[in-house]
Design an enzyme around this catalytic site. Structure first.
Site, short mmCIF file in Angstrom:
data_model
loop_
_atom_site.label_atom_id
_atom_site.label_comp_id
_atom_site.label_asym_id
_atom_site.label_seq_id
_atom_site.Cartn_x
_atom_site.Cartn_y
_atom_site.Cartn_z
N GLY A 72 -14.33 20.37 -48.60
CA GLY A 72 -15.42 20.62 -47.66
C GLY A 72 -15.12 21.73 -46.67
N HIS A 202 -13.61 13.72 -52.11
CA HIS A 202 -12.98 12.47 -51.70
C HIS A 202 -13.85 11.58 -50.81
CE1 HIS A 202 -11.58 13.33 -47.48
NE2 HIS A 202 -11.90 14.55 -47.87
N CYS A 326 -10.52 13.25 -37.48
CA CYS A 326 -10.00 14.59 -37.20
C CYS A 326 -9.58 14.74 -35.76
CB CYS A 326 -11.07 15.64 -37.50
SG CYS A 326 -11.53 15.64 -39.21
#
Lengths: 394, 147
Positions: A72, A202, A326
């Protein structure tokens, strides 16, 4: 205690058995480089094209509009940098939002530092961009609109169709980071007037390290990786054959089983949302009440901090996240929660539960059982709660 | 990421609570950074005879508060002033780099409570500085970001 409940599917998902099985031959048997001429290699070109077909079907595109990437983040970087570079004559202005994933946000920040003009549109309390704001931000030099399909932290779905229609009407390219949405909700790039769309393997029970970018036929884009002639000269590098095969299979299964999974996920999600709201006070659901991803729940628990909450849940065998995975190494609260208007202390106290196909109603019940005492325990330790109680008594 | 000691002090924090009629109370940190520590001290005959805390923050913030209160109980005021973030960290077998600021906050919380005590009793404690005003930018150390 051996309870282990995975509630962090927006971070990543396990690879499905059927997906893994299709991948395995490409590590040790059919390992040939697809660019080579001999038999075991040539066949790999065909399996890549088969996977391309599976991906294309999953989003309503043509196979020649799908380009495989390493994930991504690469897809987002490529879409934005590649379009800006290829369309420099047309202009130098990007429109994006304040709740994008870092892969889009930091790419825009980077381009801004290189002299590109970027407009960051605000969102409402649910995390939605207003299509009219998009229209109002378009200028003569606007080249690209990049607005995510579904938010990774709060699950809010954007008015993609409306934005797509505006982009088309105004002749501006429209990219969407659909990493959280692809394979989870129906997407048809043609109906939605999407010019570029990022996806990742994923997040839909496929492998990590593989993704794709849909580039509508006719869209001008420059490569960002230079090298061999792979992916029709647009993305150099020996193809990740096993990853591509796995991604294709994962997409095929995700689309085929979407309705069944979503029925189940929405039921679990709403059970969880209702349960938390009933059992714990001073909580707030983050994100849109209905326009949200089927498996996504995000709550703020006032007076407590997210990491403590995660550690105590971990002790009970529950794996969840606070804000985006993140940001877990950073100490700043999530930019998404701040963008929807939460004050810092509330942004620090968020819990994200993202459900997946292997979760059950019993697991949700278990969470609803262990969560209230954990929240209470942390509140009893919190000076903010102490202050609140004292003010109540006054 | 956390040592066993940190986890122990997070899971079973010592001295959580408030002290009614405390000799000194110190609050440091702010909600913006995601951690607030409030330390209560009971001081008699120059000795810290009790300490309690309340903390809004991460695992390390809770553990360092817990350890700081443990270290301070039984100390003379002069020794209490000398409890450093390093001592708190060492007692916890270390902290991850991004969490070192929690130990600084624990040290500051003790000092703020001692300062409050000194102010109330109009005494001067050697080596004690007034708490920083408007601590909006306390040092978070090396911040790293994962993708």
């Amino acid at each position: 205690m051996s309870t282990k409940i995975y509630f962090d599917h927006a971070a990543t998902t396990p690879v499905r058995k059927e997906v893994l099985d299709t991948m395995l031959p490409y590590f040790t048997q059919s390992f040939g480089n697809p660019s080579s001429v001999y038999d075991i290699a040539r066949k790999n070109k065909q399996v890549i094209d088969q996977a391309r077909e599976q991906i294309a079907q999953g989003v309503g595109a043509s196979p020649e509009e799908i380009f495989f990437t390493a994930g991504g983040t690469e897809s987002d970087n490529w879409a934005i940098k590649g379009v800006i570079e290829a369309n420099a004559k047309k202009g130098n202005h990007i429109i994006t939002s304040t709740i994008e994933h870092h892969a889009v946000m930091h790419t825009c920040d980077y381009l801004e530092s290189k002299g590109i003009e970027v407009t960051y549109l605000p969102v409402d309390e649910y995390g939605r961009v207003s299509p009219e704001d998009v229209r109002g931000a378009i200028k003569d030099n606007t080249v690209l609109i990049t607005i995510m399909f579904a938010n990774n932290e709060i699950g809010t779905l954007q008015p993609i169709k409306e934005i797509g229609a505006i982009a088309k009407e105004k002749g501006v390219l429209f990219h969407t980071d659909a990493v959280q949405a692809v394979g989870h909700i129906p997407i048809h790039v043609k109906d939605l007037n999407i010019d570029l769309l990022s996806m990742s393997g994923h997040k839909l029970y496929g492998p990590k390290g593989i993704g794709a970018l849909y580039v509508r036929k006719g869209v001008k884009i420059k490569p960002i990786l230079h090298g061999g002639a792979q992916e029709r000269n647009r993305r150099a590098g020996t193809e990740n054959v096993s990853g591509i095969v796995g991604f294709g299979k994962a997409m095929e299964l995700a689309v085929k089983e979407m309705d069944t999974h979503n029925q189940k996920l929405i039921a679990l999600r709403d059970q969880l949302i209702r349960g938390i709201a009933e059992k714990i006070d001073h909580v707030q659901l983050n994100g849109h009440p209905t326009e949200r991803l089927p498996g996504s729940v995000n709550f703020t628990f006032e007076f407590i901090e997210g990491e403590s909450l995660l550690l105590l849940l971990d002790m009970k065998g529950i794996f969840a996240s606070s804000g985006s995975a993140c940001t877990s190494g950073s100490l700043d609260p999530s930019h998404v929660l701040l963008a929807i208007g939460l004050p810092h202390e509330k942004a620090h106290g968020s819990l994200r539960i993202t459900l997946g196909m292997e979760n059950t109603a019993e697991e949700v019940e278990y969470l609803l059982e262990v969560l209230p005492p954990i929240v209470q325990r942390l509140r009893e330790m919190s000076p903010l709660y102490e202050e609140y109680i004292k003010n109540q008594k006054r | 990421m956390y040592s066993e000691k940190v986890m122990d002090h997070f899971m079973n924090p010592r001295n959580v609570g408030e002290i009614e009629e405390a000799s000194g109370v110190g609050t440091v940190g702010n909600a913006k950074c995601g951690d607030i520590m409030k330390v209560y001290l009971k001081i008699e005959d120059n000795i810290v005879i009790d300490a309690k805390f309340k903390t809004f923050g991460c695992g390390a913030a809770v553990a360092t508060s817990s350890m700081a209160t443990e270290l301070v109980i039984g100390k003379t005021i002069q020794d209490a002033v000398r409890i450093t973030n390093k001592a708190v960290m060492e007692a916890l077998d270390g902290l991850p780099a991004v969490k070192v600021h929690c130990s600084c906050l624990a040290e500051e919380a003790l000092q703020a409570a001692l300062w409050d005590y000194a102010q109330k009793h109009d005494i001067k404690i050697e080596g004690l500085k007034p708490p920083k005003e408007g601590d909006d930018h306390h040092d978070h150390g090396a911040e790293e970001e994962e993708k």
